[in-house]
Design a protein around this motif. Sequence first.
Motif, PDB file in Angstrom:
ATOM      1  N   ALA A 291     -18.484   6.441   4.129  1.00 58.08           N
ATOM      2  CA  ALA A 291     -17.653   5.282   3.773  1.00 58.08           C
ATOM      3  C   ALA A 291     -17.175   5.364   2.324  1.00 58.08           C
ATOM      4  N   ALA A 292     -18.041   5.838   1.428  1.00 58.81           N
ATOM      5  CA  ALA A 292     -17.660   5.919   0.008  1.00 58.81           C
ATOM      6  C   ALA A 292     -16.476   6.863  -0.184  1.00 58.81           C
ATOM      7  N   GLU A 293     -16.479   7.951   0.586  1.00 65.12           N
ATOM      8  CA  GLU A 293     -15.355   8.914   0.498  1.00 65.12           C
ATOM      9  C   GLU A 293     -14.064   8.283   1.016  1.00 65.12           C
ATOM     10  N   ILE A 294     -14.184   7.457   2.051  1.00 65.02           N
ATOM     11  CA  ILE A 294     -13.005   6.788   2.612  1.00 65.02           C
ATOM     12  C   ILE A 294     -12.391   5.858   1.556  1.00 65.02           C
ATOM     13  N   VAL A 295     -13.240   5.053   0.910  1.00 63.14           N
ATOM     14  CA  VAL A 295     -12.763   4.124  -0.125  1.00 63.14           C
ATOM     15  C   VAL A 295     -12.115   4.902  -1.273  1.00 63.14           C
ATOM     16  N   LYS A 296     -12.833   5.920  -1.745  1.00 61.94           N
ATOM     17  CA  LYS A 296     -12.349   6.730  -2.874  1.00 61.94           C
ATOM     18  C   LYS A 296     -11.006   7.401  -2.530  1.00 61.94           C
ATOM     19  N   GLY A 297     -10.934   7.972  -1.316  1.00 58.74           N
ATOM     20  CA  GLY A 297      -9.715   8.662  -0.865  1.00 58.74           C
ATOM     21  C   GLY A 297      -8.534   7.712  -0.743  1.00 58.74           C
ATOM     22  N   MET A 298      -8.797   6.510  -0.195  1.00 57.06           N
ATOM     23  CA  MET A 298      -7.719   5.522  -0.058  1.00 57.06           C
ATOM     24  C   MET A 298      -7.182   5.111  -1.426  1.00 57.06           C
ATOM     25  N   MET A 299      -8.096   4.865  -2.368  1.00 59.70           N
ATOM     26  CA  MET A 299      -7.663   4.427  -3.702  1.00 59.70           C
ATOM     27  C   MET A 299      -6.889   5.531  -4.425  1.00 59.70           C
ATOM     28  N   ALA A 300      -7.346   6.772  -4.287  1.00 55.15           N
ATOM     29  CA  ALA A 300      -6.655   7.904  -4.940  1.00 55.15           C
ATOM     30  C   ALA A 300      -5.244   8.046  -4.371  1.00 55.15           C
ATOM     31  N   GLU A 301      -5.127   7.941  -3.032  1.00 51.25           N
ATOM     32  CA  GLU A 301      -3.811   8.071  -2.394  1.00 51.25           C
ATOM     33  C   GLU A 301      -2.912   6.887  -2.769  1.00 51.25           C
ATOM     34  N   PHE A 302      -3.505   5.694  -2.869  1.00 51.18           N
ATOM     35  CA  PHE A 302      -2.765   4.489  -3.253  1.00 51.18           C
ATOM     36  C   PHE A 302      -2.157   4.666  -4.648  1.00 51.18           C
ATOM     37  N   GLU A 303      -2.976   5.119  -5.601  1.00 53.05           N
ATOM     38  CA  GLU A 303      -2.496   5.301  -6.982  1.00 53.05           C
ATOM     39  C   GLU A 303      -1.421   6.373  -7.058  1.00 53.05           C
ATOM     40  N   SER A 304      -1.632   7.456  -6.318  1.00 51.89           N
ATOM     41  CA  SER A 304      -0.669   8.566  -6.343  1.00 51.89           C
ATOM     42  C   SER A 304       0.662   8.148  -5.699  1.00 51.89           C
ATOM     43  N   ALA A 305       0.583   7.382  -4.584  1.00 57.10           N
ATOM     44  CA  ALA A 305       1.805   6.907  -3.913  1.00 57.10           C
ATOM     45  C   ALA A 305       2.563   5.931  -4.807  1.00 57.10           C
ATOM     46  N   LYS A 306       1.812   5.100  -5.527  1.00 59.55           N
ATOM     47  CA  LYS A 306       2.428   4.126  -6.433  1.00 59.55           C
ATOM     48  C   LYS A 306       3.204   4.861  -7.544  1.00 59.55           C
ATOM     49  N   LYS A 307       2.579   5.902  -8.091  1.00 61.39           N
ATOM     50  CA  LYS A 307       3.259   6.710  -9.136  1.00 61.39           C
ATOM     51  C   LYS A 307       4.532   7.348  -8.597  1.00 61.39           C
ATOM     52  N   GLN A 308       4.435   7.871  -7.376  1.00 59.55           N
ATOM     53  CA  GLN A 308       5.620   8.503  -6.738  1.00 59.55           C
ATOM     54  C   GLN A 308       6.760   7.498  -6.618  1.00 59.55           C
ATOM     55  N   MET A 309       6.437   6.288  -6.197  1.00 59.33           N
ATOM     56  CA  MET A 309       7.447   5.240  -6.041  1.00 59.33           C
ATOM     57  C   MET A 309       8.105   4.908  -7.377  1.00 59.33           C
ATOM     58  N   ILE A 310       7.278   4.830  -8.429  1.00 60.26           N
ATOM     59  CA  ILE A 310       7.795   4.513  -9.762  1.00 60.26           C
ATOM     60  C   ILE A 310       8.729   5.640 -10.219  1.00 60.26           C
ATOM     61  N   ASN A 311       8.322   6.880  -9.957  1.00 65.62           N
ATOM     62  CA  ASN A 311       9.135   8.046 -10.371  1.00 65.62           C
ATOM     63  C   ASN A 311      10.459   8.126  -9.632  1.00 65.62           C
ATOM     64  N   LEU A 312      10.506   7.569  -8.413  1.00 65.90           N
ATOM     65  CA  LEU A 312      11.766   7.573  -7.646  1.00 65.90           C
ATOM     66  C   LEU A 312      12.836   6.774  -8.376  1.00 65.90           C
ATOM     67  N   ASN A 313      12.375   5.778  -9.126  1.00 66.12           N
ATOM     68  CA  ASN A 313      13.335   4.935  -9.832  1.00 66.12           C
ATOM     69  C   ASN A 313      13.641   5.484 -11.228  1.00 66.12           C
TER      70      ASN A 313
END
Length: 313
Positions: A291-313
């Motif tokens: 479960a800890a890996e699931i939480v950690k993985g989701m948060m890492a992907e969330f932060e990385s996706a957020k950065k990608q979205m910001i960079n699109l603009n």
Amino acid sequence: MNKITELFKIQYPIIQAGMIWNSGWRLASAVSNAGGLGIIGAGSMYPDVLREHIQKCKKATDKPFGVNVPMLYPNLEEIINIIVEEGVKIVFTSAGNPKTYTAFLKEKGITVVHVVSSSKFALKAQEAGVDAVVAEGFEAGGHNGREETTTFTLIPMVRENISIPLIAAGGIATGRGMLAAMVLGADGVQVGSRFAASEESSAHENFKKAIVDLEEGETHLTLKELAPVRLIKNKFFADVVDLYTKSPTIDDLKRLLGRARAKKGMFEGDMHEGELEIGQIAGLIHDIKPAAEIVKGMMAEFESAKKQMINLN
């Protein structure tokens, strides 16, 4: 900090769903220790079993955790009293009227969240005084609303209608899914199927393996006359489909369902005759991990996706 991390005093706005036969103290404490909010699923527990799970969870984590209580529970009053006696601080109610116990729980200093499948019920929950709602789309596993509104449609509609914190559920198992839900107006997400396929889930290994092996389109929402439920297509599901060809009465459906059908499938591992509840997102779940890996993985992907979205603009 956002509204959900503030409300529950947790690190990440990720809530583990209180799924029957999956969400015991091991899973709840693991998710809470990882920075999310772990939830014990009372729906498959006798009162004394629930008390034991709460006590074990308190020993296994010093972080906040909650209990999910389906309001259709036969021993509802006893369950609520155990929650109060054991000092649980967060309760998620589902499948019933939020008015029944919200005021009582809040008087005891408990944070109350209600699970809904429509804007109408979200408003009723807000009027009943709950602290937040979980809006769950049609993609979700387990018991669903009859409206078949998908998460992407439901979240902005609920957001438009309520002012209290909103948690999105149904079809969310990744950081990208979490970001999408939050862009649509959610303050946090509730994750079920991904945690069902975790090492700490109390489900049978056969069920966990079935989740990992599932492909797109291999679940279906059925039994709407009783309580809509999304199931893996197996022999029991085929029997349900067959019965529907004969215009069954509610009693016919109840007879086929029988007793302890979900326990037989998810907990005892009978992949043919069991009721196997899982969300559509299972097609994206390819492994069983802590479960800890699931939480950690989701948060890492969330932060990385957020950065990608910001960079699109």
